[in-house]
Enzyme design. Structure first.
Site, PDB file in Angstrom:
ATOM      1  N   TYR B  96       0.834  -1.212   0.000  1.00 30.26           N
ATOM      2  CA  TYR B  96       0.000   0.000   0.000  1.00 30.26           C
ATOM      3  C   TYR B  96       0.866   1.259   0.000  1.00 30.26           C
ATOM      4  O   TYR B  96       0.380   2.342   0.268  1.00 30.26           O
ATOM      5  CB  TYR B  96      -0.934   0.032   1.205  1.00 30.26           C
ATOM      6  CG  TYR B  96      -2.130  -0.889   1.106  1.00 30.26           C
ATOM      7  CD1 TYR B  96      -3.071  -0.730   0.092  1.00 30.26           C
ATOM      8  CD2 TYR B  96      -2.329  -1.902   2.020  1.00 30.26           C
ATOM      9  CE1 TYR B  96      -4.173  -1.565   0.008  1.00 30.26           C
ATOM     10  CE2 TYR B  96      -3.425  -2.745   1.942  1.00 30.26           C
ATOM     11  CZ  TYR B  96      -4.350  -2.565   0.931  1.00 30.26           C
ATOM     12  OH  TYR B  96      -5.442  -3.390   0.844  1.00 30.26           O
ATOM     13  N   TYR B 477     -11.470  -0.315  -0.860  1.00 29.26           N
ATOM     14  CA  TYR B 477     -11.558   0.414   0.414  1.00 29.26           C
ATOM     15  C   TYR B 477     -10.228   1.044   0.802  1.00 29.26           C
ATOM     16  O   TYR B 477     -10.149   1.772   1.794  1.00 29.26           O
ATOM     17  CB  TYR B 477     -12.048  -0.532   1.525  1.00 29.26           C
ATOM     18  CG  TYR B 477     -10.986  -1.404   2.149  1.00 29.26           C
ATOM     19  CD1 TYR B 477     -10.516  -2.539   1.501  1.00 29.26           C
ATOM     20  CD2 TYR B 477     -10.436  -1.092   3.391  1.00 29.26           C
ATOM     21  CE1 TYR B 477      -9.540  -3.334   2.061  1.00 29.26           C
ATOM     22  CE2 TYR B 477      -9.457  -1.884   3.970  1.00 29.26           C
ATOM     23  CZ  TYR B 477      -9.005  -3.006   3.299  1.00 29.26           C
ATOM     24  OH  TYR B 477      -8.027  -3.786   3.867  1.00 29.26           O
ATOM     25  N   ARG B 478      -9.191   0.831  -0.017  1.00 35.90           N
ATOM     26  CA  ARG B 478      -7.854   1.253   0.390  1.00 35.90           C
ATOM     27  C   ARG B 478      -6.961   1.076  -0.825  1.00 35.90           C
ATOM     28  O   ARG B 478      -7.167   0.145  -1.615  1.00 35.90           O
ATOM     29  CB  ARG B 478      -7.425   0.292   1.503  1.00 35.90           C
ATOM     30  CG  ARG B 478      -6.201   0.555   2.284  1.00 35.90           C
ATOM     31  CD  ARG B 478      -6.140  -0.562   3.319  1.00 35.90           C
ATOM     32  NE  ARG B 478      -4.941  -0.533   4.113  1.00 35.90           N
ATOM     33  CZ  ARG B 478      -4.559  -1.555   4.898  1.00 35.90           C
ATOM     34  NH1 ARG B 478      -5.282  -2.637   4.965  1.00 35.90           N
ATOM     35  NH2 ARG B 478      -3.459  -1.467   5.610  1.00 35.90           N
TER      36      ARG B 478
END
Lengths: 117, 521
Positions: B96, B477-478
């Site tokens: 991420y 969501y991310r």
């Protein structure tokens, strides 16, 4: 009463029993000291065990090479620690300070040479 | 006042003169040794797993504060000189972005605040099951503390987690695998340094003398904690978390399903059990291509170019004993509760007429059951790091669309994702993590970052996944820094505008992490 309802009822009773026992614990309000770059690990060996060993000690599922099987140059080990390689993350000075990394690399190099310490 | 430091990168929109002057002020605040500049010291901060040139995301400097007061002083300097700062907890948000900051579009080379030195466990209340942590505390540190003090509380952690931060993971709205697996739901109370230097303590934290900051989430008036997650409205310097009381009995189990299409029936069977808290934890439905990397190398069954062919997957399933779908769940409570709930679960599987169920009696000590059983009680391990060995080359991005917990939806999402991934030459390495009524469909887009074409394809593939899913009403969501704008667009112009309005109100000079979640300066 369905089995589902019955289990929910049992769950509620059990939860109350757990609360009554207080889990046999007392409140422990504690402020730990900051782990600074000198105290994060007691030694290079401890740093290796807690940070590197999960990937580098020859488990079947290990992602990285077993660092105890070959003789590595400590400078090479330090380079990879700071730069990372492929899936290996890079480790900053705030994670492993230079002095501890020196110790860690020397420790791993000794294992590669077959020395016990 | 200025500094003679050498700087390789300057934040976009800041002059070198202003940046050097700001660095001198930072040195006065945190000490010269806690201001890192120069290629050699910053190199560990550059590495990302994204399909992007790491130099586009290279930081200009790193600050290592040791107190909230220092963070307050830092933001004042940032405002004065227009220098943007990007806070990170431990920089271990693998796939991420890790330490990556900014975006490639005008918000490059921000100063990273590395909270690794703010790593005090401020309070653990064993009776209430609460903890108050600084952002640099790692999961390992928290677990070590609980064990050393014989406190019977469990931590919910992501996998792999030992060197990651509970505060960082929660702020990114990450998930774990215990009944406390929806981490932000288990967060209670924050301390936030705002861009103007004010220190906000949310909810009960604002009441002088209150002892309920870590037990009552809402306080009075608007609930604010949410706006400081996945955002750039403030810098979180303390966070309260709820920890799970260790149950008297724990029974992890595994159900193997042979066919890809079984996912529909699995979801519909498990949903009522999850909603009724018979199975209270974040259940996982792992595909064979997620199951395999934890235990075997890809080359054992396929070493060619492109996605692993169907026949190789089938051969791997047969020879390794993997299901097409592999369900991991657990029961928690008293032995009596677990016994009753076990009957409910096994009856449900019997009624379905498909799926083989296993427990520790058959699989204890064997992988991948072993690491899954550990995760569902908050036991940290790095077994899933094997995903990064699967394809090799160190490239990883999480494509994680949200779906409703209905079987029909999962079949659609799985087919669509597989089709797009395979088209670009990538494997469908996916799993579903079950929430209360939703599921996180988590796919690791693994690629070889040392291969230019693979990296280019990975970028194109991710972009297509986001777009094609959006067309069908799905969104992630991310995401990582390279795709924050595209993902923010999926949520519509009104949400983007309100986020920007809040940003301008709370941080008019745009000094905190501009670009984060698609929210600019």
């Amino acid at each position: 009463m369905s089995l589902l309802d019955k289990s929910l009822r049992i769950a509620a009773v059990a939860a109350l029993a757990l609360m009554a026992s207080g889990l046999a614990a007392t409140a422990r309000d504690t402020v730990t000291e900051r782990l600074d770059d000198r105290r994060m690990f007691g030694s290079g060996r401890e740093a290796f065990t807690k940070t590197c060993a999960r990937c580098h000690t020859g488990l079947d599922s290990a992602v990285g090479p077993n660092l105890f099987q070959k003789e590595y140059d400590p400078e090479v080990l330090k380079y990879f620690a700071r730069h990372g390689f492929g899936p290996m993350p890079a480790f900053t000075e705030s994670m492993i300070d230079n002095a501890t990394l020196d110790e860690l690399a020397a420790y791993v190099a000794r294992q590669g040479k077959g020395e016990s310490r | 006042m200025t500094t003679a430091r050498e700087v390789a990168h300057i934040p976009d929109g800041v002059t070198k003169e202003a940046f050097l002057a700001a660095l001198a002020r930072f040195e006065a605040i945190v000490g010269a040794h806690n201001v890192l500049t120069g290629e050699e010291r910053l190199t560990p901060y550059y590495k990302t797993m994204m399909p992007a040139d790491d130099t586009d995301y290279a930081t200009s400097a790193v600050l290592q504060p040791t107190s909230t007061e220092q963070v307050q002083a830092i933001v004042k300097v940032c405002n004065e000189f227009g220098v943007p700062v990007w806070p990170t907890s431990t920089g271990r948000n693998f796939g991420y972005g890790t330490y990556a900051q900014g975006t490639a579009k005008g918000h490059r080379h921000q100063v990273v605040i590395d909270f690794r030195h703010m790593n005090r466990i401020l309070e653990v209340d064993a009776e209430l099951g609460t903890a108050l942590l600084e952002p640099g505390v790692t999961y390992q540190q928290l677990v070590d503390y609980l064990e050393a003090n014989d406190i019977p509380l469990w931590v919910s952690c992501p996998a792999p987690s030992a060197i990651a931060s509970p505060v960082g993971n929660t702020l990114d709205r990450g998930v774990g695998y215990t009944p406390y697996g929806e981490h932000f739901m288990m967060q209670c109370g924050m301390e936030v340094v705002l861009a103007n230097g004010d220190v906000l303590r949310t909810a009960m934290g604002g009441v002088e003398g209150s002892n309920s900051w870590q037990v009552f989430k809402w306080g009075f008036g608007p609930y604010l904690d949410g706006i400081f997650t996945q955002s750039n409205f403030g810098i979180v310097t303390k966070m309260g978390l709820w920890l799970m009381p260790k149950p008297p009995a724990y029974k992890p189990f595994y159900i193997r399903f042979p066919d890809d299409e079984d996912i529909t029936a699995i979801v519909d069977m498990m949903r009522p059990l999850r909603m009724a808290n018979i199975i209270p934890n974040a259940v996982v439905f792992a595909h064979a291509l997620w199951e395999a990397p934890a235990v075997i190398p890809r080359s054992k069954y396929y070493d060619g170019k492109g996605a692993m062919p169907k026949d190789a997957i089938e051969r791997m399933k047969t020879e390794e004993g993997f299901g097409a779908w592999n369900v991991y769940a657990a029961l928690y409570g008293t032995p009596e509760q677990v016994e009753v709930n076990w009957k409910i679960v096994t009856d449900a599987v019997k009624r379905l007429g498909k799926g083989e169920i296993f427990t520790e009696a058959e699989l204890g000590g064997k992988e991948p059951f072993n690491y899954r059983a550990a995760l569902m009680r908050g036991g940290m391990n790095l077994q899933e790091f094997g995903l990064y060995r699967w394809r090799g080359g160190g490239g990883s991005m999480w494509f994680a669309p949200v779906t409703v917990a209905k079987g029909s939806e999962t079949l659609t999402q799985t087919k669509l994702a597989t089709e797009i991934l395979n088209k670009w030459g990538f494997d469908y390495c996916g799993e579903y993590i079950v929430g209360m009524r939703d599921m996180h469909h988590v796919i690791d887009l693994l690629f070889d970052k040392t291969d230019e074409e693979d990296t280019k394809n990975a970028h194109a593939c991710m972009s297509e996944l986001i777009e094609e899913f959006r067309k069908r009403g799905y969104a992630v969501y991310r995401t990582n820094n390279a795709f924050m704008d595209q993902v923010a667009d999926c949520y519509g112009p009104v949400q983007r505008r309100i986020n920007q309005t809040l940003k301008r109100a709370l941080d008019p000079n745009g000094i905190i992490a501009p670009g984060k979640s698609g929210i600019g300066a």
